[in-house]
Design an enzyme around this catalytic site. Structure first.
Site, PDB file in Angstrom:
ATOM      1  N   SER A 554      37.816  48.027  46.230  1.00 54.53           N
ATOM      2  CA  SER A 554      38.291  47.352  45.026  1.00 54.53           C
ATOM      3  C   SER A 554      37.385  47.687  43.859  1.00 54.53           C
ATOM      4  CB  SER A 554      38.300  45.832  45.240  1.00 54.53           C
ATOM      5  OG  SER A 554      38.538  45.147  44.031  1.00 54.53           O
ATOM      6  N   TYR A 567      34.763  37.438  47.685  1.00 50.19           N
ATOM      7  CA  TYR A 567      35.611  38.624  47.694  1.00 50.19           C
ATOM      8  C   TYR A 567      34.825  39.850  47.232  1.00 50.19           C
ATOM      9  CZ  TYR A 567      39.539  41.711  46.518  1.00 50.19           C
ATOM     10  OH  TYR A 567      40.409  42.770  46.434  1.00 50.19           O
TER      11      TYR A 567
END
Length: 677
Positions: A554, A567
């Site tokens: 990501s 996250y």
């Protein structure tokens, strides 16, 4: 002769019924035909036509487009210019001058058989029971005993124009005959109507089957040596062996694998005569073109230690290659095509089962199905006589036939990911689904892994059984991950391309992030990616074929955003796994790379699961406008979709970036703060 459309429809219906049973004829084997009268659109005169299954078609799925359409007057006129058996291959090119209109499919080598026999309908099939008689040492005498003069014997002759002439002569000179047994090959039947032709084909098969059942001895494969391993142990052993065997079978060119542990296979391998019979090879041309001249057979008992089995398989594989090269050199003529590869297409492991190989899953599966047919043929022939397939020189003539070589050269170029086996986690929706679909479209076989069984099954069903299998896998569970990789090995022979995509997202400030939140996110993404990479790398190293591992990380792996500690930290863990594994696995030819997406809202399972609402609240925009918000903050002002991430995975794995490892590819439409430094 009936109306043209009726004739064609009856032919297709008959073909579908005959092609539905692999014991009647194997996939893409055999052919059927019908004759009828149509008005010539040029002259307005009636013209007699032949519709016959075209080259490479399959009876069970035949359509009108798969029929070759020829003028019978021109086809039969070829008899007058036939140059003799030594030049009969030239007649295949002559068939093109007999085509009617656009001609339909390309005519097959058996077209002469159908056109020259003076009957409105003709079937040529490869039934197990018929080939059992055809491949028996005293097949001619058995044929007379079973059928009298109703079905006659034709000695072995390679398919072609001369065989068509021979059968036509028998049909003409024996009006009582309904068909023939073709030595070493199969059967041909004929009739005045489609129904009569089909019934006669069925009669030949039925009477041969009944004869073998009534007269055959109960132990055609000799004394029983051992029982198969229990089912769970058998499949575990098969999964462990599959990567090694696929690597061996891919020495000359990459192959996809298929595993079969049917009762037919296990029974054959449990009895004493299987080494002798396997060494004789298959007989029907359709069989050995798919299975190669003979299989590789492990000569150790089912209980042999795994290390001993692996070592012996390597020895046997080298011996097989030497033997195949010798076979080629013994039989090759100056104008023979080059040797196509010396690896086995069939590997038999007593107590475990059969591994078959091909350029794709369907080819590998069908090769195994053909060998099951061959086992049935051996059983039938040995039960009433002695199995005596056509000799080696004849097999070579067909395997390296110039016409067969021309057919192979006409095959379309393989897709970029052909022969690659991909395992994609989180593939039931969103980015994972887009990746699975793209890899499959580019030729890969795909294991669709997801914690949601229904979602995984839906994607696999969309792709089809020869392209994909669904696996339920919680990537935090080591046993489940091992089982998923085992399933890849059992379904396709191994694994070459892994995409660590499974993930979830929880957006909370630090003080609201619980240890459960932290553990959940790290369990799925950090631990899960580690477990999947470890299990897959083990199989890849065993295969010795290199491979690709791609992490869907990501932008948040390198960019610090608000309310995102669990996250972001898990994604950073994944990003560094890419670097660590690239450094470690490079010596095995395994490349490890990452993709860093951002703002993938539409179609994303993560955003649909609540992450979208949470991030929208952080940025103070309506959830339905979150994708547009993300797009506006990028340099390109473009929204990122799951398909864009899939494009990056394809680019990393399709071969053009063969010297790239340890890299991260941003797919974020340009986020300057996430530029890699």
């Amino acid at each position: 002769m009936g109306r043209v459309n009726d004739q064609v429809q009856a032919l297709l219906a008959r073909s579908h019924e005959l092609g539905a049973d692999p014991a009647t004829t194997n996939y893409a084997g055999g052919n059927t035909s019908a004759k009828g009268v149509e008005t010539d659109p040029v002259t307005g005169d009636p013209v007699e036509l032949l519709w016959v299954k075209g080259s490479g078609g399959d009876l069970g799925t035949l359509t009108e487009r798969g029929l070759a359409v020829l003028r019978l007057d021109r086809l039969r006129a070829l008899v007058d210019v036939y140059p003799g058996v030594d030049r009969e291959d030239e007649m295949v090119a002559a068939f093109d001058y007999c085509l009617h209109g656009k001609g339909g499919a390309a005519p097959s080598i058996d077209t002469a058989m159908h056109g020259l026999v003076d009957a409105a309908h003709v079937d040529h099939l490869h039934p197990d029971a018929g080939i059992a008689l055809a491949a028996a040492a005293d097949g001619e005498a058995l044929t007379k005993e079973v059928f009298g003069d109703r079905v006659l014997w034709v000695p072995w002759r390679r398919p072609g124009f001369q065989l068509g002439l021979d059968i036509a002569a028998i049909a003409r000179e024996n009006p009582q005959a309904i068909g023939v047994i073709l030595g070493g090959h199969g059967i041909t039947a004929w009739g005045a109507t489609s129904a009569q032709c089909q019934e006669r084909s069925r009669e030949i098969i039925r009477r041969a089957t009944e004869y073998l059942a009534a007269r055959g001895r109960p132990d055609p494969f000799g004394a029983k040596l051992h029982d198969p391993l229990p089912a769970a142990e058998r499949r575990a052993r098969a999964a462990a062996l599959a990567p090694l065997l696929r690597g061996l079978a891919s020495t000359d060119r990459p192959q996809v694998g298929h595993f079969t542990d049917s009762d037919v296979v296990l029974d054959f391998l449990a009895h004493a005569e299987h080494p002798r019979l396997a060494a004789l090879g298959t007989s029907c041309p359709d069989h050995f073109l798919r299975t190669k001249v003979k299989p590789l057979v492990l000569d150790l008992p089912p209980t042999a230690p795994p290390a001993e089995v692996a070592a012996r398989l390597r020895e046997l594989h080298e011996a097989y290659r030497e033997d195949y090269r010798a076979y080629y050199e013994r039989n090759a003529a100056p104008d023979s095509p080059p040797m196509r590869g010396a690896d086995p297409a069939i590997v038999l492991v007593p107590g475990v089962g059969m591994f078959s190989y091909g350029k794709d899953k369907q080819t590998a599966r069908v090769a195994g199905e053909f060998y099951v047919n061959a086992i049935n043929v051996m059983r039938g022939a040995e039960s009433v006589s002695t199995y005596a397939p056509i000799d080696e020189a004849e097999k070579f003539r067909i395997e390296y036939w110039a016409l067969e070589e021309a057919k192979l050269q006409r095959m379309p170029a393989p897709k970029p990911l052909a022969t690659r086996v991909a395992l994609v986690t989180g593939a039931g929706s969103g980015i994972g689904k887009a990746i699975a679909l793209r890899l499959a479209a580019e030729g890969a076989c795909v294991v669709v892994a997801d914690v949601n069984a229904d979602a995984a099954t839906a994607v696999a069903d969309e792709l089809g059984p020869d392209t994909a299998v669904a696996v339920v896998a919680d990537v935090t569970d080591e046993d489940a991950v091992t089982a998923a990789v085992d399933e890849a090995c059992l379904a396709f022979g191994g694994v070459d391309l892994v995409v660590n995509n499974a993930g979830l997202s929880i957006s909370k400030p630090l003080l609201e992030t619980t240890t459960r939140d932290w553990d959940l996110q790290h369990g799925v993404m950090a631990r899960g990616s580690f477990l999947v990479a470890k299990a897959a790398a083990k199989a890849m190293v065993e295969q010795g074929m290199g491979g690709d591992i791609v992490y869907i990380a990501s932008k948040n792996a390198v960019f610090a955003g608000p309310n995102n500690v669990a996250y972001g930290a898990a994604k950073a863990d994944q990003a560094h796994q890419v670097r660590l594994l690239a450094a470690e696995l490079g010596e095995h030819g395994i490349r490890v790379n990452g993709v860093n997406p951002d703002g993938v809202v539409r179609g994303s399972g993560i955003f649909a699961g609540g992450w979208g609402a949470q991030r929208a609240a952080v940025y103070g925009v309506p959830e339905q406008e979150l994708g547009a918000f993300y797009a506006q903050r990028t340099l390109l002002k473009r929204e990122v979709l799951p398909e864009h991430v899939a494009n990056a995975v394809f680019a990393l794995t399709a071969g053009e970036l063969s010297h790239t490892t340890g890299a991260h590819i941003p797919v974020d439409a340009g986020v300057a703060a996430a530029f890699l430094r």
